[in-house]
Design a protein around this motif. Structure first.
Motif, PDB file in Angstrom:
ATOM      1  N   ALA A 175       0.996   3.890  -3.110  1.00  0.00           N
ATOM      2  CA  ALA A 175       0.639   5.286  -2.851  1.00  0.00           C
ATOM      3  C   ALA A 175       1.700   6.232  -3.406  1.00  0.00           C
ATOM      4  O   ALA A 175       1.379   7.280  -3.991  1.00  0.00           O
ATOM      5  N   LEU A 191      -9.936   5.004  -8.971  1.00  0.00           N
ATOM      6  CA  LEU A 191      -8.723   5.743  -9.321  1.00  0.00           C
ATOM      7  C   LEU A 191      -8.623   5.945 -10.832  1.00  0.00           C
ATOM      8  O   LEU A 191      -8.146   6.986 -11.293  1.00  0.00           O
ATOM      9  N   GLY A 242       0.814  -1.214   0.000  1.00  0.00           N
ATOM     10  CA  GLY A 242       0.000   0.000   0.000  1.00  0.00           C
ATOM     11  C   GLY A 242       0.846   1.262   0.000  1.00  0.00           C
ATOM     12  O   GLY A 242       0.544   2.230  -0.712  1.00  0.00           O
ATOM     13  N   ILE A 243       1.914   1.264   0.792  1.00  0.00           N
ATOM     14  CA  ILE A 243       2.821   2.422   0.829  1.00  0.00           C
ATOM     15  C   ILE A 243       3.487   2.612  -0.532  1.00  0.00           C
ATOM     16  O   ILE A 243       3.570   3.724  -1.057  1.00  0.00           O
ATOM     17  N   TYR A 251       1.363   6.224  -7.152  1.00  0.00           N
ATOM     18  CA  TYR A 251       0.151   6.941  -7.556  1.00  0.00           C
ATOM     19  C   TYR A 251       0.381   8.448  -7.569  1.00  0.00           C
ATOM     20  O   TYR A 251      -0.173   9.162  -8.400  1.00  0.00           O
ATOM     21  N   LYS A 252       1.240   8.924  -6.666  1.00  0.00           N
ATOM     22  CA  LYS A 252       1.510  10.364  -6.591  1.00  0.00           C
ATOM     23  C   LYS A 252       2.311  10.854  -7.790  1.00  0.00           C
ATOM     24  O   LYS A 252       2.360  12.049  -8.055  1.00  0.00           O
TER      25      LYS A 252
END
Length: 378
Positions: free
Chosen positions: A157, A203, A153-154, A160-161
């Motif tokens: 994320a 998303l 997940g980290i 995704y940024k």
């Protein structure tokens, strides 16, 4: 280091040959696809292929080094690999180069480095070590799967940024396949998928440019001058190639009609110049490469090696499917490159290094088999 950990056997020479062939073929097609662009931008038709040759040389060196390293080396490097990946993904958001609204690259002199490419192999090395260490605990959601999904997940994320939705899908797929092979409870995986799929759909529709890509996928001919331009010209290239192609170097779409002809859509140029027959042979050769990779993974004498090889083959497979799917209009455009073939130095080097790990697995399997035969003879 014990002798049983050393890759003492011979490597899979067919896998090695196929890798070298795919790289050389990629360089030929890259020159064809990029020569007009190189001449226009740099007054040098060899600009892109010359740079790719440099990375191919570096990739060959990495592949040969990785081929000689024992498999357990990667198990020991797993914590460093994932921490380095997280650090690079964080730093690129702060100091990276922004192109077309995406911050994915470090600019180093005249070259670029893409941390998300390193993240693919780093997560494979890490997950293989973590899942093999957990053993039967992987069937427990709290003790087995939860730590894995927190780390993933980290990582997702940070990617995704950038943003890089395509790489997110690749990493999510790799993770799913590896935990299934690792023996996770399928009920847990089903529940996770039930929550993850709506999230990925949300998303996908949360950004205007991704919505436009989805709309062009659904109706590529509906807006030829705007959203459907790239995909429609990719389909024009496929149709123009016919059965036998226009001939090597004779593509029309590479002459500034098809955007990203030397990167994301290089398969369209392959199909246009070599036709259905030539592009089908290329696909069959890549499938043979994947089969030899699976063979190397499954021949590993321990769980870690099987998981490591499975993750690498999954990485190649999903990128191959996503790239060809985008070029043929079978899947939405995600910006995923074609392994060994598309222009991109970071991708090429890490693909070749990853193949080196598969070759190390094949050497270890051959060495184990040889040792067992010698022991039986004694």
């Amino acid at each position: 280091m014990s002798n049983e950990n050393k890759p003492i056997g011979r490597p899979d020479f067919l896998l090695l040959f196929l890798t070298v062939f795919l790289v050389c073929f990629g360089l030929v097609m890259l020159f064809s696809a990029s020569s007009a662009l190189g001449l226009k931008e740099f007054n040098n038709p060899w600009h892109y292929v010359t740079r790719q040759v440099v990375f191919a040389g570096a990739g060959l060196f990495l592949m040969l080094v990785c081929m000689r390293l024992p498999v357990n080396f990667w198990r020991k490097m797993a914590p460093l690999a994932i921490l380095t990946s997280l650090l690079l993904l964080g730093l690129v958001l702060l100091f990276g180069k922004t192109t077309a609204g995406a911050t994915r690259w470090f600019k180093i002199a005249d070259f670029s480095f893409q941390p998300s490419e390193f993240a693919k192999i780093a997560i494979i090395i890490y997950l293989a070590a973590l899942i093999s260490k957990k053993g039967e605990k992987i069937r427990s959601f709290k003790r087995g799967l939860m730590p894995i999904f927190i780390m993933i997940g980290i990582l997702l994320a940070l990617i995704y940024k950038q943003p890089d939705y395509g790489t997110m899908l690749v990493l999510a797929t790799i993770t799913g396949i590896m935990i299934i092979v690792g023996g996770a409870d399928l009920r847990h995986i089903g529940l996770i998928a039930a929550g993850a799929i709506p999230l990925f759909v949300f998303l996908a529709f949360s950004s205007d440019y991704r919505v436009k890509r989805i709309m062009s996928f659904l109706d590529p001919m509906g807006d030829l001058s705007n959203n459907g331009y790239q995909l429609s010209h990719s389909l024009f290239a496929l149709g123009h190639g016919g059965w036998t192609g226009t001939g090597l170097g004779q593509s029309v779409q590479k002459l500034f009609y098809l955007p990203a002809a030397h990167t994301d859509f290089i398969f369209s140029i392959i199909a246009e110049e070599l036709g259905f027959i030539g592009s089908s042979i290329y696909v069959l050769i890549f499938l043979l490469f994947l089969w030899r990779g699976i063979r190397a993974a499954l021949s590993s004498p321990d769980t870690y090696g099987v998981l490591l090889g499975t993750g690498i083959v999954t990485m190649f497979s999903i990128q191959f499917v996503m790239n060809l799917g985008a070029a043929t209009g079978s899947l939405p455009i995600t910006g995923i490159t074609l392994p060994f073939t598309s222009y991109g130095g970071t991708s090429l080097m890490l693909c070749m290094a990853s193949t080196g790990i598969l070759l190390s697995l094949s050497r270890s399997a051959a060495g184990t088999k040889k040792r067992d035969v010698n022991q039986a003879a004694q």
